[in-house]
Design an enzyme around this catalytic site. Structure first.
Site, PDB file in Angstrom:
ATOM      1  N   THR A 144      -7.608   2.510  -4.735  1.00 21.75           N
ATOM      2  CA  THR A 144      -6.165   2.339  -4.674  1.00 21.75           C
ATOM      3  C   THR A 144      -5.568   3.371  -5.615  1.00 21.75           C
ATOM      4  OG1 THR A 144      -6.366   0.656  -6.381  1.00 21.75           O
ATOM      5  CG2 THR A 144      -6.077  -0.129  -4.131  1.00 21.75           C
ATOM      6  N   ARG A 182       1.856   2.636  -4.412  1.00 17.17           N
ATOM      7  CA  ARG A 182       0.843   1.739  -3.816  1.00 17.17           C
ATOM      8  C   ARG A 182       0.292   2.369  -2.548  1.00 17.17           C
ATOM      9  NH1 ARG A 182       1.967  -3.087  -6.485  1.00 17.17           N
ATOM     10  NH2 ARG A 182       0.208  -4.183  -5.591  1.00 17.17           N
ATOM     11  N   ASP A 194     -16.184   1.897  -4.735  1.00 17.28           N
ATOM     12  CA  ASP A 194     -14.775   1.487  -4.687  1.00 17.28           C
ATOM     13  C   ASP A 194     -14.300   1.536  -6.131  1.00 17.28           C
ATOM     14  OD1 ASP A 194     -12.380   0.215  -4.758  1.00 17.28           O
ATOM     15  OD2 ASP A 194     -12.973  -1.493  -3.524  1.00 17.28           O
ATOM     16  N   LYS A 236      -3.211   1.238  -9.652  1.00 17.32           N
ATOM     17  CA  LYS A 236      -3.728   0.454 -10.787  1.00 17.32           C
ATOM     18  C   LYS A 236      -3.754   1.382 -12.001  1.00 17.32           C
ATOM     19  CE  LYS A 236      -6.350  -2.862  -7.977  1.00 17.32           C
ATOM     20  NZ  LYS A 236      -6.528  -2.360  -6.609  1.00 17.32           N
ATOM     21  N   GLU A 272       2.002  10.511  12.898  1.00 18.78           N
ATOM     22  CA  GLU A 272       0.624  10.150  13.269  1.00 18.78           C
ATOM     23  C   GLU A 272      -0.216  11.407  13.496  1.00 18.78           C
ATOM     24  OE1 GLU A 272       0.939   7.435  16.560  1.00 18.78           O
ATOM     25  OE2 GLU A 272       1.671   5.835  15.266  1.00 18.78           O
ATOM     26  N   TYR A 304       7.956   9.738  11.157  1.00 17.10           N
ATOM     27  CA  TYR A 304       6.661   9.421  11.791  1.00 17.10           C
ATOM     28  C   TYR A 304       5.789  10.669  11.843  1.00 17.10           C
ATOM     29  CZ  TYR A 304       6.244   4.650  13.376  1.00 17.10           C
ATOM     30  OH  TYR A 304       6.027   3.311  13.409  1.00 17.10           O
TER      31      TYR A 304
END
Ligand code: DSN
Length: 472
Positions: free
Chosen positions: A246, A255, A220, A249, A67, A65
């Site tokens: 992203t 991902r 985008d 692709k 954050e 973790y």
């Protein structure tokens, strides 16, 4: 191994391999691997990532973790996670030729949709105005899609969205109309981005329109980010305020999502005073704590690794081949009499318009799937319903990763043509209803030609290596 799906009993050791712990799941993954290996993957948004990226994804980074941002975490033990995230940030800037004085990047978005939503919540007030390309014209859901009866995307629920469209004559973006509508609608944000559009975007035109109405301009570039990194598609960075992407692709990484934001001077006002950008804190805070919790550190590592690969000569060659293959695919389909939206392609996408053939996108997709060719049905400009689209979207990134070149795409064209001709024969028997089409296709009459075609496709596809994968 035959499986009862229950593993070898109630006990397992933490170091036992998947095959032993969960043979049912193991076998499903093996079947998917075989599907990927023996089929032709032509979904334009998919790719096969590398062994090194998959290794990063399967690493111990998954367990942590973290954050917050590097150097300012809400959890201890993050000295190495900080290194990974900083490395990813630096490589993201390097891969697109950006200086850290003019650009920053947040590498924590879980994927493209959360990245876009984070930007909207960062820079547009609740129910503020956004303009994006309409989904039936090739835009993405997150760019604000709604219908007459439904606000489909959360973007259209929490913000007011106004679509722009393609010119029905040319099927290219209608920039004049966008300008006219923007002047009336006065959006806070204009999105230059696509999910299905085979032509380069005119970022300079978008910039002029955004400046004319005082809007921020966000690109985008999810579909084309690999092409942009390799310099084979126009870069949005010179002309946009924010760029999202992203990473799985054309970029061929893990991902995830990225948000690039401008730093430094935005403009100079009438008194000569410099007005700075205020995007960095807003965007970082929108990602966390606004929308997300702990970053997926294994994915960030997989993106960092892909961004290193994206700076190699091999990657440039790969992207050049992606475009060459798409052009050959487009030319081959046209030569066989198929209609392409915009008549061709500048990028990795070929957009097939099936109107007038007696087929719909769903029927074409189903028959191609029966022939082990994966693609997706897609609306074409003028379609009335996104639920019954008239086209197919085809893409070359995944097959190019497997080593296919132009001459192989001549064979791929042949397979697609055979499948669509067979689909027409099925329709001649079944009529137009999808349920009848499915039944007739699965019946005895077409079993032999469908099985034969699938066998040919699988034998062809099986020759090409599937990179990145070991046992699974
Ligand atoms: N970006 C979409 C696609 O193009 O397939 C998925 O959200």
């Amino acid at each position: 191994m035959a499986s009862n799906g229950k593993g070898d009993g109630a006990h397992f050791a933490l170091d036992d391999p998947l095959k032993k712990v969960d043979p049912q799941l193991y076998e499903i993954i093996l079947k998917e691997k075989s599907r990927q290996r023996h089929g032709l993957e032509m979904i334009a948004s998919e790719n096969f990532t590398s062994a090194a990226v998959l290794q990063s994804l399967g690493s111990c980074l998954h367990n942590k973790y973290s954050e917050g941002l590097p150097g300012a975490r809400y959890y201890g033990g993050n000295e190495h996670i900080d290194e990974v995230e900083r490395l990813c940030q630096q490589r993201a800037l390097d891969a697109f030729g950006l200086s850290s004085e003019r650009w920053g990047v947040n590498v924590q978005p879980y994927s493209g949709s959360p990245a876009n939503f984070a930007v909207y919540t960062a820079v547009v007030e609740p129910h503020g105005r956004i303009m994006g390309l309409d989904l039936p014209d090739g835009g993405h859901l997150t760019h604000g899609f709604f219908t007459q009866t439904k606000k489909v995307s959360a973007t259209s629920i929490f913000f007011e969205s106004m679509p722009y469209k393609l010119n029905p004559e040319t099927a290219e973006i209608d920039y004049d109309k966008l300008q006219e509508t923007a002047r009336l609608f006065k959006p806070r944000l204009i999105i230059a981005g696509v999910s299905c559009y085979p032509r380069d975007l005119d970022y300079a035109r978008f910039r002029r329109i955004a400046d004319d109405v005082g809007a921020l301009l966000m690109a985008d570039m999810a579909h084309v980010s690999g092409l942009v990194a390799a310099g084979v598609a126009p870069s949005p960075f010179e002309l946009c305020d924010i760029v999202t992407s992203t990473t799985h692709k054309t970029l061929r990484g893990a991902r995830a999502g990225l948000i690039f934001f401008r730093r430094g001077v935005r403009s100079v006002d009438r008194t000569g005073k410099e007005v700075p950008y205020d995007l960095e804190d807003r965007i970082n805070q929108a990602v966390f704590p606004g929308l997300q919790g702990g970053p997926h550190n294994h994915a960030i590592a997989g993106v960092a690794c892909a961004l290193l690969q994206a700076q190699t000569p091999e990657f440039k060659l790969y992207q050049t081949q992606v475009v060459a293959n798409a052009r050959r695919l487009a030319a081959g389909l046209k030569a066989r009499g198929y209609t392409l939206v915009t008549g061709g392609t500048d990028n990795h996408i070929v957009w097939l318009d099936l109107r007038g053939t007696g087929l719909t996108g769903a029927k074409g997709e189903l028959l191609l799937e029966a022939a082990a060719i994966a693609c997706n049905k897609n609306t074409v400009p003028g379609d009335k319903s996104a639920l019954n689209p008239s086209g197919l979207r085809l893409g070359t990134p995944a097959l190019t990763t497997r080593g296919l070149t132009e001459e192989h795409f001549d064979t791929v064209v042949d397979f697609i043509d055979k499948a669509l001709q067979l689909a027409k024969q099925v329709v001649a028997v079944s009529g137009v209803k999808m349920v009848d089409f499915r039944r007739v296709l699965a019946g005895e009459q077409f079993a032999e030609p469908a099985t034969k075609l699938r066998g040919e496709v699988e034998a062809f596809a099986g020759q090409f290596p599937l990179p990145g994968l070991g046992e699974l």
